[in-house]
Design a protein around this motif. Structure first.
Motif, short mmCIF file in Angstrom:
data_model
loop_
_atom_site.label_atom_id
_atom_site.label_comp_id
_atom_site.label_asym_id
_atom_site.label_seq_id
_atom_site.Cartn_x
_atom_site.Cartn_y
_atom_site.Cartn_z
N GLY A 84 43.67 38.82 56.78
CA GLY A 84 44.87 38.07 56.45
C GLY A 84 44.62 36.76 55.75
O GLY A 84 45.50 35.88 55.73
N LEU A 85 43.45 36.62 55.12
CA LEU A 85 43.11 35.38 54.42
C LEU A 85 43.61 35.36 52.99
O LEU A 85 43.65 34.30 52.36
CB LEU A 85 41.59 35.18 54.43
N LEU A 86 43.97 36.54 52.47
CA LEU A 86 44.40 36.67 51.08
C LEU A 86 45.82 37.21 51.03
O LEU A 86 46.22 38.00 51.89
CB LEU A 86 43.44 37.59 50.32
N ALA A 87 46.56 36.80 50.02
CA ALA A 87 47.97 37.16 49.91
C ALA A 87 48.16 38.33 48.93
O ALA A 87 47.40 38.47 47.97
CB ALA A 87 48.78 35.96 49.44
N PRO A 88 49.16 39.16 49.15
CA PRO A 88 49.43 40.27 48.23
C PRO A 88 49.96 39.77 46.89
O PRO A 88 50.53 38.68 46.79
CB PRO A 88 50.48 41.09 48.97
N ALA A 121 55.38 41.86 39.42
CA ALA A 121 56.36 40.81 39.11
C ALA A 121 55.69 39.45 39.12
O ALA A 121 56.03 38.57 38.32
CB ALA A 121 57.49 40.84 40.14
N ASP A 122 54.72 39.27 40.02
CA ASP A 122 53.96 38.02 40.08
C ASP A 122 52.96 37.93 38.94
O ASP A 122 52.74 36.85 38.37
CB ASP A 122 53.17 37.93 41.39
N VAL A 123 52.32 39.06 38.65
CA VAL A 123 51.19 39.11 37.71
C VAL A 123 51.42 40.27 36.74
O VAL A 123 50.92 41.38 36.94
CB VAL A 123 49.85 39.30 38.47
N PRO A 124 52.18 40.07 35.66
CA PRO A 124 52.51 41.16 34.74
C PRO A 124 51.31 41.88 34.13
O PRO A 124 51.38 43.07 33.83
CB PRO A 124 53.35 40.46 33.66
N ASN A 125 50.20 41.17 33.95
CA ASN A 125 49.03 41.80 33.34
C ASN A 125 48.38 42.87 34.22
O ASN A 125 47.51 43.61 33.75
CB ASN A 125 47.99 40.75 32.96
N LEU A 126 48.82 42.98 35.47
CA LEU A 126 48.33 44.08 36.32
C LEU A 126 48.62 45.43 35.68
O LEU A 126 47.86 46.40 35.88
CB LEU A 126 48.99 44.02 37.70
N ASN A 137 41.80 36.58 43.62
CA ASN A 137 42.71 36.68 44.75
C ASN A 137 43.52 35.41 44.96
O ASN A 137 43.02 34.29 44.79
CB ASN A 137 41.91 36.94 46.03
N LEU A 138 44.76 35.59 45.39
CA LEU A 138 45.61 34.50 45.83
C LEU A 138 45.34 34.26 47.31
O LEU A 138 45.37 35.19 48.12
CB LEU A 138 47.08 34.86 45.62
N LYS A 173 49.48 32.04 40.72
CA LYS A 173 49.81 33.36 40.17
C LYS A 173 49.75 33.34 38.65
O LYS A 173 49.29 34.30 38.01
CB LYS A 173 51.18 33.81 40.65
N ALA A 174 50.23 32.25 38.05
CA ALA A 174 50.18 32.13 36.59
C ALA A 174 48.73 32.12 36.11
O ALA A 174 48.40 32.72 35.07
CB ALA A 174 50.89 30.86 36.14
N PHE A 175 47.86 31.45 36.86
CA PHE A 175 46.45 31.42 36.48
C PHE A 175 45.83 32.82 36.61
O PHE A 175 45.08 33.26 35.73
CB PHE A 175 45.66 30.43 37.32
N ILE A 176 46.11 33.50 37.70
CA ILE A 176 45.58 34.86 37.90
C ILE A 176 46.05 35.75 36.76
O ILE A 176 45.27 36.54 36.21
CB ILE A 176 46.02 35.41 39.27
N ASN A 177 47.31 35.63 36.38
CA ASN A 177 47.83 36.45 35.29
C ASN A 177 47.09 36.17 33.99
O ASN A 177 46.72 37.08 33.25
CB ASN A 177 49.33 36.19 35.11
N TYR A 178 46.84 34.87 33.72
CA TYR A 178 46.11 34.53 32.50
C TYR A 178 44.67 35.04 32.56
O TYR A 178 44.14 35.55 31.56
CB TYR A 178 46.11 33.01 32.28
N ALA A 179 44.03 34.92 33.71
CA ALA A 179 42.63 35.37 33.85
C ALA A 179 42.50 36.86 33.58
O ALA A 179 41.43 37.33 33.17
CB ALA A 179 42.11 35.04 35.24
N LEU A 180 43.57 37.61 33.81
CA LEU A 180 43.56 39.06 33.59
C LEU A 180 44.08 39.45 32.21
O LEU A 180 44.11 40.63 31.87
CB LEU A 180 44.41 39.76 34.66
N SER A 181 44.46 38.47 31.40
CA SER A 181 45.03 38.75 30.08
C SER A 181 43.97 39.27 29.11
O SER A 181 42.77 39.01 29.29
CB SER A 181 45.66 37.48 29.51
N PRO A 182 44.39 39.98 28.08
CA PRO A 182 43.42 40.46 27.10
C PRO A 182 42.58 39.35 26.48
O PRO A 182 41.36 39.51 26.31
CB PRO A 182 44.30 41.14 26.04
N GLU A 183 43.20 38.21 26.17
CA GLU A 183 42.45 37.14 25.50
C GLU A 183 41.40 36.51 26.43
O GLU A 183 40.27 36.25 26.02
CB GLU A 183 43.39 36.07 24.95
N ALA A 184 41.77 36.28 27.69
CA ALA A 184 40.82 35.68 28.63
C ALA A 184 39.69 36.66 28.95
O ALA A 184 38.51 36.27 29.04
CB ALA A 184 41.53 35.26 29.92
N GLN A 185 40.04 37.91 29.12
CA GLN A 185 39.03 38.92 29.42
C GLN A 185 38.03 39.08 28.27
O GLN A 185 36.82 39.14 28.49
CB GLN A 185 39.72 40.27 29.70
#
Length: 349
Positions: free
Chosen positions: A101-105, A109-114, A263-264, A275-287
Motif C-alpha cells: 500500500g505504499l504506491l497509488a493506482p 484518465a490520470d496518465v493518458p500516455n498509458l 510510480n505515484l 501525475k503530469a510528470f509521470i505522463n510526460y516521462a512516458l511520452s514519446p518525446e521523453a522516452q
C-alpha cells in the motif's frame, strides 16, 4: 480571410488555450526518487529539464538513491508522512510496494500516455507501468580479452580468479544471474534453483567483491577487475566514455529483461503535478530522448528512436530474453537472498 482557414485557425487557438490552461494547473514542487550517478545526470537533462520548460510553474527535486531496496526502505519509513511524490525503481520492488500500500493506482484518465505503451510495460493493472527496459550483461575489460567472450561460462574460468566483481542479492542483478545460470544448466528455476546455487558457489572463490564500489563499471574500466555483471544501458554508456576499455557481452545462453517502473507514491503531497510528470516521462518525446542519451529501450510504442541507439538497447535483443515473471520472482526474493548469503557468498570466503 479565407473562410476555409477559419476552422483550422480556431482549432489551433483552442488547442493553444487548452495547453496554456493545462500548464497553469500543473504547478508546485514534486520530489522524484530514482537512481543516483549517471542515471540522475542523464534523466535530469533528457526528461526533467524539458518537463520543467513545458510546465514553468513546476520544480522537480531529484532525490538520488543507489538501490531499489533502499528506496523501498525510505518509502516504508515515511509511510505516515511521504517525502516523495514519484519513485522510479525496479519492478520486483514496485510489486512489493503495491502489495504494502505504499504506491497509488494510476488510470488512463490520470496518465493518458498509458494508452500508447507496449504490452510488456503494463506491469500490474492499475499501478505504475514500466518506464525503461534494460537487460543483464557481462562486462569485461577489453585489454584483458583481445577476443571478446560470448558465454556466461567465462565467469567460472579460473584464469580470472580474484578479478571479478559480481553484484549479489538483494540487487536483482543477483536474482537475474541465478536465472541465467539455471538456463545455462538446463534447470527450471521455477521448480528449483539447487543446481544454479551450487554452480554459483563454485564461482564464488573467483570473485574479488560481491559489492562493487563505487560500481562494477569503474572497476572493470580501471583494471581492478576484468569481469563483472551489470546492466546493458549503463554498460553501453560507459563503453563509449571509456574509449572502448569496457566491453559489453550479452551471453549466448540468454539474459533477463530488467524493468524499471514509475510510480505515484500513496499520500503524495502534490499528486496532480506528480501525475503530469509521470505522463510526460512516458511520452514519446521523453522516452526517445532518454533512449538516445543512455540506451534504455523505450516503453512507448510511438517513440521515434534512431536505428543506431535501438541496436544497442534490449529492444534489438528481445528474442534472447529468458522468460521471467517478476511478480513470481518477488515472492522468492527472501528465500533466494538467503541462498546467496549462506551458500554462494560464504563459499568465497
Amino acid at each position: 480571410m479565407n473562410k476555409c482557414l477559419l476552422p483550422a485557425i480556431l482549432a489551433t487557438a483552442l488547442l493553444a488555450g487548452h495547453v496554456q490552461a493545462q500548464s497553469a494547473e500543473v504547478k508546485g514542487d514534486i520530489t522524484l526518487t530514482a537512481y543516483s550517478g549517471i542515471f540522475q545526470d542523464k534523466y535530469v537533462e533528457a526528461v526533467i529539464k524539458p518537463f520543467e520548460a513545458k510546465f514553468p510553474g513546476v520544480k522537480v527535486n531529484f532525490f538520488p538513491v543507489g538501490a531499489s531496496s533502499a528506496m523501498l526502505g525510505n518509502l516504508r519509513s515515511q509511510a505516515g508522512d511521504p517525502q516523495t511524490d514519484v519513485v522510479i525503481f525496479d519492478v520486483s520492488t514496485s510489486l512489493i510496494g503495491d502489495k504494502e500500500g505504499l504506491l497509488a493506482p494510476l488510470s488512463a484518465a490520470d496518465v493518458p500516455n498509458l494508452a500508447d505503451l507496449v504490452p510488456q510495460a503494463i506491469v500490474k493493472e492499475g499501478y505504475g507501468p514500466a518506464v525503461t527496459f534494460d537487460n543483464l550483461v557481462v562486462l569485461y575489460n577489453t585489454e584483458a580479452f583481445p577476443t571478446p567472450p560470448t558465454s556466461l561460462s567465462v565467469l567460472w574460468d579460473k584464469a580470472y580468479a580474484g578479478k571479478m566483481a559480481i553484484t549479489s542479492m538483494p540487487s536483482i542483478l543477483g536474482s537475474g544471474l541465478m536465472v541465467m545460470t539455471s538456463a545455462m544448466l538446463g534447470e527450471d528455476y521455477t521448480k528449483s534453483v539447487t543446481a544454479s546455487a551450487a554452480k554459483l558457489a563454485e564461482m564464488a572463490p573467483n570473485v574479488q567483491t560481491f559489492d562493487p564500489k563505487p560500481d562494477a563499471y569503474t572497476l572493470v574500466i580501471n583494471g581492478t577487475d576484468v569481469l563483472a555483471t551489470g546492466w546493458n544501458a549503463r554498460g553501453q554508456y560507459y563503453a563509449d566514455q571509456s574509449g572502448g576499455k569496457l566491453g559489453v557481452m550479452l551471453p549466448k545462453e540468454g539474459s533477463i529483461l530488467q524493468i524499471n517502473t514509475i510510480n505515484l507514491v500513496e499520500g503524495a503531497k502534490n499528486p496532480e503535478t506528480a501525475k503530469a510528470f509521470i505522463n510526460y516521462a512516458l511520452s514519446p518525446e521523453a522516452q526517445a530522448a532518454f533512449t538516445e542519451a543512455m540506451f534504455y529501450a523505450p516503453v512507448n510504442a510511438k517513440a521515434k528512436v534512431s536505428d543506431v541507439a535501438t541496436a544497442r538497447t534490449v529492444a534489438g535483443q528481445l528474442d534472447k530474453m529468458l522468460p521471467l515473471d517478476w511478480g513470481w520472482a518477488a515472492t522468492k526474493s527472501d528465500a533466494w537472498n538467503q541462498i546467496w548469503k549462506r551458500q554462494i557468498i560464504s563459499a568465497g570466503n
